[in-house]
Design a protein around this motif. Structure first.
Motif, PDB file in Angstrom:
ATOM      1  N   GLU A 192      -2.781   5.455  -1.513  1.00 47.24           N
ATOM      2  CA  GLU A 192      -2.626   6.448  -0.454  1.00 47.24           C
ATOM      3  C   GLU A 192      -3.351   7.755  -0.765  1.00 47.24           C
ATOM      4  O   GLU A 192      -3.200   8.745  -0.063  1.00 47.24           O
ATOM      5  CB  GLU A 192      -1.141   6.700  -0.160  1.00 47.24           C
ATOM      6  CG  GLU A 192      -0.288   7.004  -1.374  1.00 47.24           C
ATOM      7  CD  GLU A 192       1.195   7.167  -1.039  1.00 47.24           C
ATOM      8  OE1 GLU A 192       1.558   7.272   0.142  1.00 47.24           O
ATOM      9  OE2 GLU A 192       1.996   7.195  -1.990  1.00 47.24           O
TER      10      GLU A 192
ATOM     11  N   ARG B 195      11.999   2.982   1.174  1.00 46.66           N
ATOM     12  CA  ARG B 195      11.791   4.386   0.791  1.00 46.66           C
ATOM     13  C   ARG B 195      13.071   4.888   0.122  1.00 46.66           C
ATOM     14  O   ARG B 195      13.982   5.372   0.799  1.00 46.66           O
ATOM     15  CB  ARG B 195      11.496   5.238   2.031  1.00 46.66           C
ATOM     16  CG  ARG B 195      10.138   4.983   2.678  1.00 46.66           C
ATOM     17  CD  ARG B 195       9.944   5.928   3.850  1.00 46.66           C
ATOM     18  NE  ARG B 195       8.575   6.000   4.302  1.00 46.66           N
ATOM     19  CZ  ARG B 195       8.119   5.407   5.410  1.00 46.66           C
ATOM     20  NH1 ARG B 195       8.925   4.706   6.161  1.00 46.66           N
ATOM     21  NH2 ARG B 195       6.864   5.528   5.764  1.00 46.66           N
TER      22      ARG B 195
ATOM     23  N   ARG C 244      -0.315  16.007   7.535  1.00 52.85           N
ATOM     24  CA  ARG C 244       0.347  15.135   8.507  1.00 52.85           C
ATOM     25  C   ARG C 244       1.551  15.796   9.180  1.00 52.85           C
ATOM     26  O   ARG C 244       2.085  15.282  10.157  1.00 52.85           O
ATOM     27  CB  ARG C 244       0.755  13.801   7.857  1.00 52.85           C
ATOM     28  CG  ARG C 244       1.829  13.895   6.826  1.00 52.85           C
ATOM     29  CD  ARG C 244       1.947  12.619   6.010  1.00 52.85           C
ATOM     30  NE  ARG C 244       3.107  11.822   6.350  1.00 52.85           N
ATOM     31  CZ  ARG C 244       3.610  10.859   5.566  1.00 52.85           C
ATOM     32  NH1 ARG C 244       3.020  10.545   4.431  1.00 52.85           N
ATOM     33  NH2 ARG C 244       4.669  10.190   5.931  1.00 52.85           N
TER      34      ARG C 244
ATOM     35  N   GLY D 230      -0.858   2.904   1.877  1.00 53.86           N
ATOM     36  CA  GLY D 230      -0.029   3.846   2.645  1.00 53.86           C
ATOM     37  C   GLY D 230      -0.942   4.676   3.529  1.00 53.86           C
ATOM     38  O   GLY D 230      -1.471   5.712   3.102  1.00 53.86           O
ATOM     39  N   THR D 231      -1.123   4.228   4.753  1.00 55.74           N
ATOM     40  CA  THR D 231      -2.109   4.906   5.602  1.00 55.74           C
ATOM     41  C   THR D 231      -1.662   6.308   6.019  1.00 55.74           C
ATOM     42  O   THR D 231      -2.507   7.147   6.330  1.00 55.74           O
ATOM     43  CB  THR D 231      -2.412   4.080   6.865  1.00 55.74           C
ATOM     44  OG1 THR D 231      -1.182   3.813   7.536  1.00 55.74           O
ATOM     45  CG2 THR D 231      -3.114   2.788   6.524  1.00 55.74           C
ATOM     46  N   ASN D 232      -0.354   6.572   6.008  1.00 61.39           N
ATOM     47  CA  ASN D 232       0.100   7.904   6.452  1.00 61.39           C
ATOM     48  C   ASN D 232      -0.474   8.997   5.566  1.00 61.39           C
ATOM     49  O   ASN D 232      -1.049   9.974   6.042  1.00 61.39           O
ATOM     50  CB  ASN D 232       1.634   7.999   6.413  1.00 61.39           C
ATOM     51  CG  ASN D 232       2.294   6.929   7.240  1.00 61.39           C
ATOM     52  OD1 ASN D 232       1.653   6.344   8.098  1.00 61.39           O
ATOM     53  ND2 ASN D 232       3.555   6.663   6.978  1.00 61.39           N
ATOM     54  N   ASP D 233      -0.309   8.801   4.261  1.00 63.61           N
ATOM     55  CA  ASP D 233      -0.858   9.795   3.343  1.00 63.61           C
ATOM     56  C   ASP D 233      -2.358   9.633   3.193  1.00 63.61           C
ATOM     57  O   ASP D 233      -3.078  10.626   3.057  1.00 63.61           O
ATOM     58  CB  ASP D 233      -0.168   9.696   1.971  1.00 63.61           C
ATOM     59  CG  ASP D 233       1.129  10.479   1.952  1.00 63.61           C
ATOM     60  OD1 ASP D 233       1.124  11.616   2.469  1.00 63.61           O
ATOM     61  OD2 ASP D 233       2.142   9.962   1.459  1.00 63.61           O
TER      62      ASP D 233
ATOM     63  N   GLU E  98      13.872   7.440  -1.554  1.00 67.27           N
ATOM     64  CA  GLU E  98      14.243   8.865  -1.622  1.00 67.27           C
ATOM     65  C   GLU E  98      15.407   9.206  -0.699  1.00 67.27           C
ATOM     66  O   GLU E  98      16.144  10.157  -0.927  1.00 67.27           O
ATOM     67  CB  GLU E  98      13.046   9.784  -1.345  1.00 67.27           C
ATOM     68  CG  GLU E  98      12.225   9.497  -0.120  1.00 67.27           C
ATOM     69  CD  GLU E  98      11.205   8.374  -0.333  1.00 67.27           C
ATOM     70  OE1 GLU E  98      11.227   7.758  -1.410  1.00 67.27           O
ATOM     71  OE2 GLU E  98      10.423   8.109   0.584  1.00 67.27           O
TER      72      GLU E  98
ATOM     73  N   LEU F 139       8.503  -2.044   2.218  1.00 69.10           N
ATOM     74  CA  LEU F 139       8.615  -0.683   1.679  1.00 69.10           C
ATOM     75  C   LEU F 139      10.048  -0.193   1.846  1.00 69.10           C
ATOM     76  O   LEU F 139      10.522  -0.002   2.961  1.00 69.10           O
ATOM     77  CB  LEU F 139       7.668   0.270   2.437  1.00 69.10           C
ATOM     78  CG  LEU F 139       7.843   1.772   2.158  1.00 69.10           C
ATOM     79  CD1 LEU F 139       7.480   2.105   0.721  1.00 69.10           C
ATOM     80  CD2 LEU F 139       6.980   2.609   3.101  1.00 69.10           C
TER      81      LEU F 139
ATOM     82  N   CYS G 165       1.385  -0.596   4.576  1.00 71.64           N
ATOM     83  CA  CYS G 165       2.747  -0.203   4.936  1.00 71.64           C
ATOM     84  C   CYS G 165       2.822   1.154   5.635  1.00 71.64           C
ATOM     85  O   CYS G 165       3.903   1.626   5.946  1.00 71.64           O
ATOM     86  CB  CYS G 165       3.664  -0.199   3.715  1.00 71.64           C
ATOM     87  SG  CYS G 165       3.225   1.046   2.512  1.00 71.64           S
ATOM     88  N   GLY G 166       1.679   1.791   5.928  1.00 77.60           N
ATOM     89  CA  GLY G 166       1.724   3.050   6.689  1.00 77.60           C
ATOM     90  C   GLY G 166       1.932   2.748   8.170  1.00 77.60           C
ATOM     91  O   GLY G 166       1.979   1.580   8.576  1.00 77.60           O
TER      92      GLY G 166
ATOM     93  N   MET H 107       0.990   2.111  -4.668  1.00 80.29           N
ATOM     94  CA  MET H 107       0.612   2.481  -3.310  1.00 80.29           C
ATOM     95  C   MET H 107      -0.791   3.050  -3.380  1.00 80.29           C
ATOM     96  O   MET H 107      -1.108   3.855  -4.262  1.00 80.29           O
ATOM     97  CB  MET H 107       1.556   3.548  -2.753  1.00 80.29           C
ATOM     98  CG  MET H 107       2.867   2.971  -2.336  1.00 80.29           C
ATOM     99  SD  MET H 107       3.685   4.003  -1.123  1.00 80.29           S
ATOM    100  CE  MET H 107       2.741   3.740   0.338  1.00 80.29           C
TER     101      MET H 107
ATOM    102  N   LYS I 117       9.492  16.120   1.719  1.00 83.08           N
ATOM    103  CA  LYS I 117      10.822  15.586   1.415  1.00 83.08           C
ATOM    104  C   LYS I 117      11.424  16.321   0.223  1.00 83.08           C
ATOM    105  O   LYS I 117      10.945  16.164  -0.898  1.00 83.08           O
ATOM    106  CB  LYS I 117      10.724  14.092   1.105  1.00 83.08           C
ATOM    107  CG  LYS I 117      10.292  13.254   2.296  1.00 83.08           C
ATOM    108  CD  LYS I 117      10.181  11.794   1.894  1.00 83.08           C
ATOM    109  CE  LYS I 117       8.950  11.145   2.471  1.00 83.08           C
ATOM    110  NZ  LYS I 117       8.409  10.080   1.668  1.00 83.08           N
TER     111      LYS I 117
ATOM    112  N   ARG J  65      10.137   1.101  -3.556  1.00 79.43           N
ATOM    113  CA  ARG J  65       9.246   2.173  -4.006  1.00 79.43           C
ATOM    114  C   ARG J  65      10.057   3.206  -4.780  1.00 79.43           C
ATOM    115  O   ARG J  65      11.133   3.621  -4.332  1.00 79.43           O
ATOM    116  CB  ARG J  65       8.591   2.844  -2.800  1.00 79.43           C
ATOM    117  CG  ARG J  65       7.718   4.011  -3.217  1.00 79.43           C
ATOM    118  CD  ARG J  65       6.983   4.607  -2.064  1.00 79.43           C
ATOM    119  NE  ARG J  65       7.853   5.396  -1.215  1.00 79.43           N
ATOM    120  CZ  ARG J  65       7.448   5.984  -0.089  1.00 79.43           C
ATOM    121  NH1 ARG J  65       6.208   5.820   0.315  1.00 79.43           N
ATOM    122  NH2 ARG J  65       8.270   6.696   0.632  1.00 79.43           N
TER     123      ARG J  65
ATOM    124  N   ASP K 223       9.938   9.171  -4.029  1.00 77.15           N
ATOM    125  CA  ASP K 223       8.741   9.829  -3.482  1.00 77.15           C
ATOM    126  C   ASP K 223       9.160  11.145  -2.835  1.00 77.15           C
ATOM    127  O   ASP K 223       9.119  11.300  -1.621  1.00 77.15           O
ATOM    128  CB  ASP K 223       8.088   8.893  -2.449  1.00 77.15           C
ATOM    129  CG  ASP K 223       6.757   9.440  -1.930  1.00 77.15           C
ATOM    130  OD1 ASP K 223       6.250  10.415  -2.494  1.00 77.15           O
ATOM    131  OD2 ASP K 223       6.236   8.886  -0.953  1.00 77.15           O
TER     132      ASP K 223
END
Ligand code: PEP
Ligand code: MG
Length: 587
Positions: A432, A297, A466, A453-456, A299, A295, A503-504, A430, A341, A333, A336
């Motif tokens: 998520e 990121r 989160r 994406g486990t975070n989201d 952004e 991943l 990837c989280g 992803m 963000k 990716r 995002d």
């Protein structure tokens, strides 16, 4: 013991050095109209000196931790050029005949209280930046001495009300064992910098303090758990001295595993890749044995600047990442942003529910010209390595199709310009958002791969923001609902014959390994700092035993039960804490 926020990991023991809190009390002095020009000259001189000083600190910090974090000071320079901030100061001098320092102080107070009122951690952190820059300017206008840190004494634990990025940049990591701040959270620039330098930090302890900490008092800082002990008894000191030396020993031993393959005791292989935000992070990742990038990121390439990065600027970064990763794949990716963000120069609308709002692929599909520029840059980099494209926050088949239409336009544009790219580049989504899980079978027909994406996903499945510290105790990656989501996604991918990775943050949690073994997920992507820990645990795991454990976990009824069971299993398998051996394959 006081409970704060563990903002940068690690344990530190030592004497406190309390940074004086520099609150200026200025008389409300006014000037004569004839002196206006002189007052402006004083202001501009102060701004020039402040800018030179910030440039100097920025370069010093760059030497210490690299390019990425030093960009924080670009934000400081931008404040000194910000027309709104400067107009406020000039207006106070010109129209109300305030002395320059009074005008600066009033402008700082005005913007800081305005940002502080917003219920937004990011804006609160920006208030801190304004205070930092404003105080620097004030210092020059008043000729006040800078608060200096002891440099030739014994290493100390720095205690401050707040710690500004410029103060942090001045720290010599070999003199500072740990940091304690009264306010601040995990997302502050100072916390990011403390993590980058590797100094343990506990923040947000003010409400737990009965009386102010004094210089010279003995402190124990536990940045892992967020605990602070003031003048603790010998039992606590001994315990933490033990923990600290274990942590140092473990770090050294884990490094031995960097070139070892991640294989369980009974031969199940994992591919451990890295999540990166920048080219520089890839170096750390590769040093820690990452097999490529799972991943990227992107952004972060768009942040801390005033305009969107051009196609060529992006291409250069993607190309270098692809080349450095060599034969291993790099999953890039697409942008995002939105939610937590933000980009200063991209005025996103104020929203009631930003994480449910205009973000990620939704923005890309709305601003197709920006999206096409990014896809073109990625495609050009695809000739320089094993590059893959991944779309964030997909919630429907249509979104994938629309995104692929833009990808086709980018390819056609490159054809026309005679520039080469990989026409068979793999494109993934992803997973998520719960909707994506529920239609994973349909999405699998449109994608070459999935990355969970486990975070989201945890945020959306459990309806727990989160970023919200007040409900952080409800954010449970081991919730049975999350486990079921994982299973549905992986089954759909397997059914369709496409690869699936995770990837989280959960991928970097060593306790989750039995879940991946049971589900048959062998690709994990995580923070470069988690790679060696996870590999160590894999080397000490018996896959069959772990699968039985996971099977039981899938039947449990609460997150607490799953977490407890997986934690106990991980502890049972940790051979290093018992015999100091980092893992069977490494010896
Ligand atoms: C995720 O949501 O799990 C993820 C990996 O992406 P990010 O943390 O950047 O939202
Ligand atoms: Mg995400």
């Amino acid at each position: 013991m006081i409970k704060g926020i563990g903002a940068a990991a690690g344990v530190a023991l030592g004497k406190a050095f309390v940074l004086p809190h520099w609150e200026l009390d200025l008389p409300d002095s006014e000037i004569d109209a004839v002196d206006l020009a002189k007052e402006f000259e004083r202001l501009y001189e102060g701004i020039r000196t402040s800018k030179d000083e910030i440039e100097y600190i920025k370069n010093e910090f760059k030497e210490m931790v690299g390019d990425e974090e030093s960009h924080i000071f670009d934000a400081h320079l931008a404040i000194l050029e910000d027309p709104v901030f400067m107009n406020e100061i000039q207006g106070l001098i010109e129209r109300q005949y305030k002395a320059a320092e009074v005008a600066v102080k009033e402008a700082i107070d005005h913007f800081v209280s305005m940002f502080d009122l917003l219920d937004d951690e990011y804006m609160k952190e920006r208030a801190m930046d304004i205070k930092d820059v404003g105080n620097r300017l004030l210092k020059h206008l008043l000729g006040a001495p800078e608060v200096t840190l002891p440099s030739d004494t014994q290493p100390y634990i720095l205690v401050a009300k707040e710690l500004s990025p410029s103060q942090l940049a001045h720290l010599n990591p070999s003199h500072v064992l740990g940091i304690v701040t009264m306010s601040g959270g995990k997302t502050s620039h100072s916390a990011i910098m403390a993590r980058a330098i590797g100094i343990p930090l506990v923040s947000g302890i003010e409400s737990g303090l009965e009386k102010p900490i004094q210089t010279g008092e003995f402190l124990v800082v536990d940045g892992d758990e967020g605990y602070l002990y003031i003048n603790p008894d010998q039992v606590v000191i001994d315990r933490y001295t033990g923990i600290r030396s274990q942590q140092l020993k473990k770090k050294e031993q884990l490094q031995l595993l960097s070139s070892v393959e991640a294989v369980t005791k009974d031969g199940t292989y994992f591919r451990l890749a890295a999540n990166i935000n920048s080219l520089k992070e890839l170096d750390t990742a590769l040093r820690n044995g990452a097999e490529g990038v799972g991943l990227f990121r992107t952004e972060f390439l768009y942040m801390d600047r005033n305009t969107f990065p051009t196609e060529n600027e992006q291409f250069e970064v993607y190309r270098q990442v692809a080349e450095k990763a060599g034969d291993s794949s790099v999953v890039i990716r697409t942008l995002d942003i939105g939610g937590d963000k933000q980009l200063d120069y991209f005025a996103l609308p104020e929203e009631e529910n930003p994480v449910l709002g205009f973000r990620a692929i939704r923005i890309s599909l709305d601003r197709k010209e920006l999206f096409q520029t990014q896809l073109t840059a990625i495609l050009r980099a695809s000739c320089h390595g094993k590059v893959k494209i991944m779309y964030p926050m997909i919630s429907s088949v249509d979104e994938v199709r629309q995104a692929n239409e833009v990808l086709k336009l980018a390819m056609a544009d490159l054809d026309q310009r005679g520039l080469s790219y990989d026409p068979d580049i793999q494109v993934g989504a992803m997973i998520e958002v719960p909707a994506a899980v529920m239609i994973a079978d349909l999405l699998a027909e449109e994608c070459d791969f999935f990355s969970i994406g486990t975070n989201d996903l945890v945020q959306y499945v459990l309806a727990v923001d989160r970023m919200n510290e007040q409900i952080a105790h409800m954010y449970h990656p081991f919730h049975p609902a999350v486990l079921r989501m994982l299973r549905t996604t992986v089954e759909a991918a397997k059914q369709a014959g496409i690869p699936v990775s995770v990837c989280g943050e959960l991928a970097g949690d060593e306790r989750a390994i039995p879940l991946w073994l049971k589900l048959g997920v062998e690709d994990l992507s995580m923070s470069p700092l988690s790679l060696l820990n996870v590999k160590h645990r894999i080397l000490n795991t018996d896959a069959k035993e772990a699968e039985r454990e996971a099977e039981a976990c899938f039947k449990l009824r609460s997150s607490a039960m799953v977490e407890e069971r997986l934690t106990l299993f991980a502890e049972r398998n940790s051979s290093m804490s018992k015999n100091g051996n980092p893992g069977s394959s490494a010896s």
